[in-house]
Design an enzyme around this catalytic site. Structure first.
Site, PDB file in Angstrom:
ATOM      1  N   CYS A  87      -0.798   1.218   6.567  1.00  0.00           N
ATOM      2  CA  CYS A  87      -2.034   1.075   5.971  1.00  0.00           C
ATOM      3  C   CYS A  87      -3.286   1.385   6.748  1.00  0.00           C
ATOM      4  O   CYS A  87      -3.660   0.493   7.800  1.00  0.00           O
ATOM      5  CB  CYS A  87      -2.284  -0.499   5.669  1.00  0.00           C
ATOM      6  SG  CYS A  87      -3.403  -0.890   4.905  1.00  0.00           S
ATOM      7  N   GLY A  88      -4.055   2.366   6.229  1.00  0.00           N
ATOM      8  CA  GLY A  88      -5.295   2.886   6.771  1.00  0.00           C
ATOM      9  C   GLY A  88      -6.324   1.728   7.057  1.00  0.00           C
ATOM     10  O   GLY A  88      -7.078   1.598   8.143  1.00  0.00           O
ATOM     11  N   HIS A  89      -6.856   1.299   5.796  1.00  0.00           N
ATOM     12  CA  HIS A  89      -7.808   0.356   5.933  1.00  0.00           C
ATOM     13  C   HIS A  89      -7.409  -1.101   6.800  1.00  0.00           C
ATOM     14  O   HIS A  89      -8.378  -1.355   7.378  1.00  0.00           O
ATOM     15  CB  HIS A  89      -8.151   0.041   4.486  1.00  0.00           C
ATOM     16  CG  HIS A  89      -7.355  -1.408   3.787  1.00  0.00           C
ATOM     17  ND1 HIS A  89      -6.201  -1.359   3.526  1.00  0.00           N
ATOM     18  CD2 HIS A  89      -7.782  -2.672   4.052  1.00  0.00           C
ATOM     19  CE1 HIS A  89      -5.780  -2.729   3.214  1.00  0.00           C
ATOM     20  NE2 HIS A  89      -6.724  -3.374   3.264  1.00  0.00           N
ATOM     21  N   ASP A 246      -6.322  -0.427  -4.753  1.00  0.00           N
ATOM     22  CA  ASP A 246      -6.701  -0.319  -3.537  1.00  0.00           C
ATOM     23  C   ASP A 246      -8.503  -0.172  -3.672  1.00  0.00           C
ATOM     24  O   ASP A 246      -8.925   0.664  -4.301  1.00  0.00           O
ATOM     25  CB  ASP A 246      -6.270   0.741  -2.634  1.00  0.00           C
ATOM     26  CG  ASP A 246      -6.616   0.596  -1.141  1.00  0.00           C
ATOM     27  OD1 ASP A 246      -7.691  -0.006  -0.946  1.00  0.00           O
ATOM     28  OD2 ASP A 246      -5.808   1.074  -0.424  1.00  0.00           O
ATOM     29  N   GLY A 251      -6.274   4.425   3.403  1.00  0.00           N
ATOM     30  CA  GLY A 251      -6.243   5.442   4.806  1.00  0.00           C
ATOM     31  C   GLY A 251      -5.004   6.175   4.857  1.00  0.00           C
ATOM     32  O   GLY A 251      -5.247   7.520   4.951  1.00  0.00           O
TER      33      GLY A 251
END
Length: 338
Positions: A87-89, A246, A251
């Site tokens: 998970c990028g965020h 999202d 991300g």
């Protein structure tokens, strides 16, 4: 049972980080811990993510001990249905959390460290001024294209042509026009329905196998894009897990998009691109370069953004509360009758 947490958001997408109260996971590796959490403590995830304490768009992080020697700590990512592989965020928010909460030593003007996600080691670069963290970027695990121009018959739509790419998680990626929709004008619920239908069909009809880890081999969701050219800012909507939207540009999805565009010859190494979300929030993406990996054409991608503190507190789960471990609203009363 009491769970303490700190809430952040990145471009509006929530990041609920557990700070105490979660059972200790004893698995040897990060994927072992993910399996253990899913098998033995999923009721805790539900309590954190779903109503009455959360909602079907909630997202969370469970910090765990790392098994990788370079990692400051490990993380499990949670959502309305289960456990993400990347998970990028949340990683961007974790950069701020780790420094400002003292999990890693702050160095100004830039602090660098790594975390261990289920997909592998992720390296963070955090801007720090006066003890406060600003922009955070991360270098992805190897990102690559799984399939190009895959034809998928989707009930309710014509045959849909999609690409599949991996950026720590697997996504179908395609413009809204492939569904006969307009990302900027079509009501969001119609885009979500189309994306969810494609995800369901690909999951049912195609087996995805990650080159090194079987636990990573599944389609996480679908990213629907606009028609912007490779040198322009682009909007996209990611629909993941069980039709969760999202709020951020996603991300791991930006990572996958950049790897896909690079494979198509649209984005050269070193060129940045801005990807924007349904809130208007922005991530930057840049292909750093090729990486030695079992998947052909694999690259490393840098993704950047900024997280914001939203609150902190604790949850209490009473032993006699029939809804204490969370619930999702049923679609019909018949689902709870009897």
């Amino acid at each position: 049972m009491r769970l303490a947490y700190i809430d952040y958001h990145t471009c509006g997408e929530p990041v609920r980080i557990v700070t105490s109260g979660y059972p200790q996971l004893t698995g040897a590796g990060i994927l072992d811990k993910r399996r253990q959490a899913r098998k033995s403590y999923d009721h805790v995830r539900r309590a954190m993510m779903l109503e009455p304490r959360g909602h079907d768009g909630m997202y969370g992080v469970i910090p765990v001990a790392a098994s990788h020697l370079e990692a400051a700590f490990g993380v499990l990512f949670t959502h309305n249905e289960g456990y993400s592989t990347m998970c990028g965020h949340a990683t961007i928010a974790l950069g701020r959390y780790a420094i400002e909460q003292g999990l890693v030593e702050a160095t100004e003007p830039v602090t660098r460290f790594a975390i261990e996600a289920p997909c592998g080691l992720v390296r963070l670069t955090c801007e720090v001024e006066g003890g406060k963290v600003g922009d955070v970027s991360f270098e992805s695990v190897p990102a690559f294209v799984e399939a190009r121009d895959l034809v998928v018959p989707v009930p309710g739509y014509r045959e849909i042509i999609t690409d599949i790419a991996y950026g720590g998680a697997y996504y179908c990626i395609l413009p809204a026009s492939r569904f006969g929709l307009d990302l900027m004008q079509t009501p969001i619920e119609e885009i979500v329905a189309a994306a969810g239908a494609l995800t369901d069909q690909v999951r049912a009809s195609r087996r995805i196998m990650h080159p090194t880890e079987p636990d990573l081999g599944f389609l996480y969701g679908t990213i629907v894009t606009d028609e912007a050219g490779p040198g322009e800012d682009s909007f996209n909507l990611c629909v993941f897990a069980e039709r969760q939207i999202d709020r951020s540009p996603t991300g791991s999805g930006v990572t996958a998009r950049m790897a896909l565009d690079h494979a198509k010859g649209l984005i050269p190494i070193g060129r940045s691109r801005r990807i924007r979300s349904i809130t208007g929030g922005t991530f930057t993406g840049k292909v750093i370069g090729p990486v030695d990996f079992l998947a052909a054409g694999a690259v490393t991608v840098a993704v950047g953004g900024r997280g914001h503190l939203a609150g902190e507190g604790s949850f209490i789960i009473e032993a006699d509360d029939p809804l204490g471990h969370g619930f999702a609203l049923p679609k019909r009363f018949a689902e709870i009758a009897g």
